[in-house]
Scaffold this motif. Structure first.
Motif, PDB file in Angstrom:
ATOM      1  N   ALA A 283      36.136  43.943  40.076  1.00  0.00           N
ATOM      2  CA  ALA A 283      35.682  42.092  39.952  1.00  0.00           C
ATOM      3  C   ALA A 283      34.268  41.998  39.531  1.00  0.00           C
ATOM      4  N   GLU A 284      33.463  42.699  40.291  1.00  0.00           N
ATOM      5  CA  GLU A 284      31.822  42.381  40.484  1.00  0.00           C
ATOM      6  C   GLU A 284      31.030  43.357  39.369  1.00  0.00           C
ATOM      7  N   ASN A 285      32.122  44.188  39.513  1.00  0.00           N
ATOM      8  CA  ASN A 285      31.222  45.579  38.653  1.00  0.00           C
ATOM      9  C   ASN A 285      32.140  46.737  37.842  1.00  0.00           C
ATOM     10  N   PRO A 286      32.663  45.744  36.990  1.00  0.00           N
ATOM     11  CA  PRO A 286      33.756  46.179  36.527  1.00  0.00           C
ATOM     12  C   PRO A 286      33.510  47.480  35.334  1.00  0.00           C
ATOM     13  N   PRO A 287      34.155  48.386  35.243  1.00  0.00           N
ATOM     14  CA  PRO A 287      34.210  49.581  34.367  1.00  0.00           C
ATOM     15  C   PRO A 287      33.744  48.502  32.431  1.00  0.00           C
ATOM     16  N   LEU A 288      32.775  48.753  32.084  1.00  0.00           N
ATOM     17  CA  LEU A 288      32.142  48.336  30.398  1.00  0.00           C
ATOM     18  C   LEU A 288      33.896  48.234  30.104  1.00  0.00           C
TER      19      LEU A 288
ATOM     20  N   LYS B 174      34.088  32.506  37.939  1.00  0.00           N
ATOM     21  CA  LYS B 174      35.103  32.371  37.088  1.00  0.00           C
ATOM     22  C   LYS B 174      35.656  33.981  36.348  1.00  0.00           C
ATOM     23  N   ARG B 175      35.016  34.495  35.813  1.00  0.00           N
ATOM     24  CA  ARG B 175      35.032  36.041  35.461  1.00  0.00           C
ATOM     25  C   ARG B 175      35.770  36.600  36.775  1.00  0.00           C
ATOM     26  N   HIS B 176      35.307  36.685  37.912  1.00  0.00           N
ATOM     27  CA  HIS B 176      35.375  38.026  38.802  1.00  0.00           C
ATOM     28  C   HIS B 176      36.919  37.548  38.977  1.00  0.00           C
ATOM     29  N   GLN B 177      37.619  35.568  39.851  1.00  0.00           N
ATOM     30  CA  GLN B 177      38.875  35.843  39.275  1.00  0.00           C
ATOM     31  C   GLN B 177      39.966  35.459  38.916  1.00  0.00           C
ATOM     32  N   ALA B 178      38.848  36.426  37.074  1.00  0.00           N
ATOM     33  CA  ALA B 178      40.024  36.178  36.044  1.00  0.00           C
ATOM     34  C   ALA B 178      40.283  37.764  36.089  1.00  0.00           C
ATOM     35  N   ILE B 179      39.685  38.340  37.023  1.00  0.00           N
ATOM     36  CA  ILE B 179      40.172  40.517  36.995  1.00  0.00           C
ATOM     37  C   ILE B 179      40.765  40.181  38.386  1.00  0.00           C
ATOM     38  N   ARG B 180      39.967  39.370  39.140  1.00  0.00           N
ATOM     39  CA  ARG B 180      41.161  39.773  40.439  1.00  0.00           C
ATOM     40  C   ARG B 180      42.899  39.535  39.787  1.00  0.00           C
ATOM     41  N   SER B 181      42.608  38.376  39.288  1.00  0.00           N
ATOM     42  CA  SER B 181      44.263  37.852  39.009  1.00  0.00           C
ATOM     43  C   SER B 181      44.678  38.496  38.019  1.00  0.00           C
ATOM     44  N   TRP B 182      44.029  39.604  37.240  1.00  0.00           N
ATOM     45  CA  TRP B 182      45.081  40.136  36.684  1.00  0.00           C
ATOM     46  C   TRP B 182      45.237  41.299  36.967  1.00  0.00           C
ATOM     47  N   LEU B 183      44.979  41.957  38.602  1.00  0.00           N
ATOM     48  CA  LEU B 183      45.026  42.971  39.452  1.00  0.00           C
ATOM     49  C   LEU B 183      45.822  43.028  40.118  1.00  0.00           C
ATOM     50  N   GLN B 184      46.144  41.552  40.435  1.00  0.00           N
ATOM     51  CA  GLN B 184      47.097  41.208  41.229  1.00  0.00           C
ATOM     52  C   GLN B 184      48.462  40.824  40.066  1.00  0.00           C
ATOM     53  N   ASP B 185      48.846  41.181  39.440  1.00  0.00           N
ATOM     54  CA  ASP B 185      50.034  40.577  38.735  1.00  0.00           C
ATOM     55  C   ASP B 185      50.581  41.933  38.444  1.00  0.00           C
ATOM     56  N   SER B 186      50.897  42.553  39.486  1.00  0.00           N
ATOM     57  CA  SER B 186      51.830  43.925  38.762  1.00  0.00           C
ATOM     58  C   SER B 186      52.110  44.553  40.575  1.00  0.00           C
TER      59      SER B 186
END
Length: 579
Positions: free
Chosen positions: A483-488, A458-470
């Motif tokens: 998504a799997e290894n985000p900068p802190l 779910k965390r990975h999907q939340a990041i992917r969704s934000w990346l795609q929203d532009s």
């Protein structure tokens, strides 16, 4: 307080039941370490970015381009929970925790060897330096009969400009409203016009116009406490401390007690998410994970930098200049950049009712915390970067030909990269824990409050969704990496937006920042909160209770120094709230 420096206090219990003594290790000899570790974590737990520095820089450039674009639907950027002044109170406190040993801006060459030179944290070393014996230039020359300087110097305001508002009837001019600055006319380099240098214990106190005014406020607080103590009938000296030294010691104790009380009761509850704040409350306001010695690099290189997202695009300092000043001018209005602008004009003098809610005023608010960045900070505070990886290889500009035109245009100059890009770079070369390694450190109660931290998919999907929203397009490999290894730092910004709607830090940001403050409070509590001399002084001066909020602090200064009718205004009268 210099008289009782060196007092040791046993720190809080660590999670394995061991005890730690604050005075056991000189913090100047401790390198920055990983959160929850006495030293460095295993290499496999650290964030390193992509396979080459150049690939990492390209990914960061694209990420920053996405962070500069608002998500679909925009959203409210105003943070009604945190008035604008708290951004700079937080910066002031962070400077009181961390002072890096390396002054070189070449990040890749020096980042790994930095040490923290802040001798004792959250004791106002950022204001006092080594005290009047070691740093006498910070202090007003002693009066006849006093051996030691005891009051803090403040600097003048320039004469009112031609378009300045007329001083109202009954108002009293109060021009000493800035940091003390000087012109080197009598020195070997005495050719520069204006005030080129600032007398401050920490030169970062003049990093921008807002932090300069915040520091000046604490100079006034010290002098207000000294004035109140003088009227309270305390002795002028004792057997151990001569005149001047005794007043300074007692004043510093009380000033530091007020400062720490405001941090604990006003600043931190605003920054830290309520579920995590409740855990600190239940734990006796001790750290949940971390330990006293050293500073976790996850704080200094990530959580500490969340404040950059809170910075507004403009600030109104007072009613003299209701249109306000743009952020670029706020950042540049300092002695090192614009010495000819000092002494400071009335436009830059803070009416604190514009920065904090005082007696019903409506202040300016900070920006909400999140991954949509303040575009001015993309280019502000430029500094050279040699590489963006632990191997210290130089960048390869020719590789830019492999990028799309939009991504190539977004790449910063490797010799002059802006603040936000530098923040991301620090997270790569600084040896921070990976997000999944940090999650392993959290107590179960914290994970319960943040479902995304306990569910990787779910965390990975939340990041992917934000990346795609532009309109910024990421490849599948780029999306997977972020998504799997985000900068802190990026995750801390995103979790604040997802969990708290940007009103405060998210779970991991709250625990990192909260543990750093709680550990340092605990390590020095014997010197302030549990010190009988300090508590007796506080009880005498504040029979109804020590100031708990910034509004309380400011109103005390206004009363003790008779600033209620000051001009330019120190605070706005309650009948005409600040804007």
């Amino acid at each position: 307080m210099n008289a009782h420096r060196g007092t040791s206090a046993t720190g809080p219990a660590l999670k394995d039941g061991a005890q730690s003594t604050a005075a056991a290790v000189d913090p100047r000899q401790v390198q920055f370490r990983n959160f929850g570790y006495e030293g460095g974590a295993d290499e496999a737990k650290l964030y390193h970015g992509l396979e080459t520095p150049w690939a990492t820089q390209c990914l960061f450039a694209k990420l920053l381009r996405r962070m500069s674009v608002a998500s679909a639907g925009g959203g409210n950027k105003t943070n009604e929970r945190i008035p604008a002044g708290y951004t700079y109170l937080a910066q002031f406190a962070a400077h009181d925790i961390i002072r890096n040993s390396s002054l070189s801006p070449l990040l890749a060459a020096h980042e790994a060897e930095r040490r923290n030179e802040r001798e004792e944290a959250l004791l106002l070393d950022v204001l006092y330096g080594g005290g009047p014996f070691s740093n006498p230039g910070l202090y007003v020359v002693a009066k006849p009969g006093e051996v030691v300087r005891s009051l803090m110097r403040t600097g003048p305001m320039a004469p009112p400009s031609l378009n300045a508002m007329a001083m109202p009837a009954g108002a009293c001019p109060f021009a000493k409203r800035d940091l003390p600055r000087f012109q080197q006319a009598d020195l070997s380099d005495g050719f520069e016009a204006g005030r080129t240098d600032v007398l401050a214990a920490d030169q970062r106190s003049d990093d921008n116009a807002n932090i300069a005014q915040m520091t000046a406020l604490f100079l006034h607080l010290h002098n207000a406490v000294a004035n109140a103590l003088g009227k309270s009938g305390i002795p002028k000296k004792d057997a151990e401390l001569p005149a001047g030294a005794y007043l300074f010691d007692r004043t510093r104790r009380v000033t530091t007690a007020i400062y720490r009380n405001v941090l604990q009761n006003d600043l931190l509850p605003r920054l830290i998410a309520k579920p995590i704040w409740d855990l600190y409350n239940a734990n006796g306001f001790r750290p949940l994970v971390d330990m006293p010695e050293g500073v976790p690099i996850e704080f200094s290189h990530a959580a500490y930098r969340l404040g950059h997202s809170m910075v507004r695009l403009s600030y109104v300092f007072n009613d003299q200049h209701p249109d306000g000043e743009g952020l670029e001018n706020v950042l540049l209005n300092r002695s090192s950049s614009r010495p000819h602008r000092f002494p400071v004009s009335e436009h830059w003098i803070a009416d604190w009712s514009h920065f904090f809610q005082i007696a019903g005023s409506t202040p300016q608010f900070s920006r909400r915390i999140g991954p949509t960045v303040n575009e001015v900070l993309l280019s502000a505070y430029t500094m050279p970067i040699l590489c963006v990886g632990p191997d210290s290889k130089p960048l390869e500009p020719a590789a830019a030909g492999l990028l799309s035109e939009a991504d190539r245009a977004a790449l910063p100059d490797p010799n002059a990269s802006g603040l936000l890009f530098s923040d991301l770079v620090r997270g790569t070369i600084g040896g921070l824990l990976r997000l999944d390694a940090l999650i392993e450190q959290l107590p179960q109660a914290a994970l319960t409050a943040a479902p995304l931290l306990g569910d990787a998919e779910k965390r990975h999907q939340a990041i992917r969704s934000w990346l795609q929203d532009s309109t910024v397009a990421f490849t599948a490999a780029e999306s997977a990496e972020l998504a799997e290894n985000p900068p802190l730092l990026f995750w801390l910004l995103l979790e604040a937006a997802i969990e708290q709607d940007g009103l405060c830090f998210g779970t991991i940001g709250s625990v990192i920042a909260g543990d750093v403050f709680m550990a340092r409070f605990a390590a020095s509590r014997a010197m302030i909160e549990d010190d009988p001399i300090t508590q007796d002084l506080v009880a005498r001066l504040f029979p109804t209770g020590i100031p708990r909020t910034m509004a309380d602090l400011i109103l005390f200064v206004a009363s003790a120094l008779n600033l209620g009718d000051a001009w330019p205004r120190f605070i706005t009268p309650p009948t005409t709230p600040g804007a």
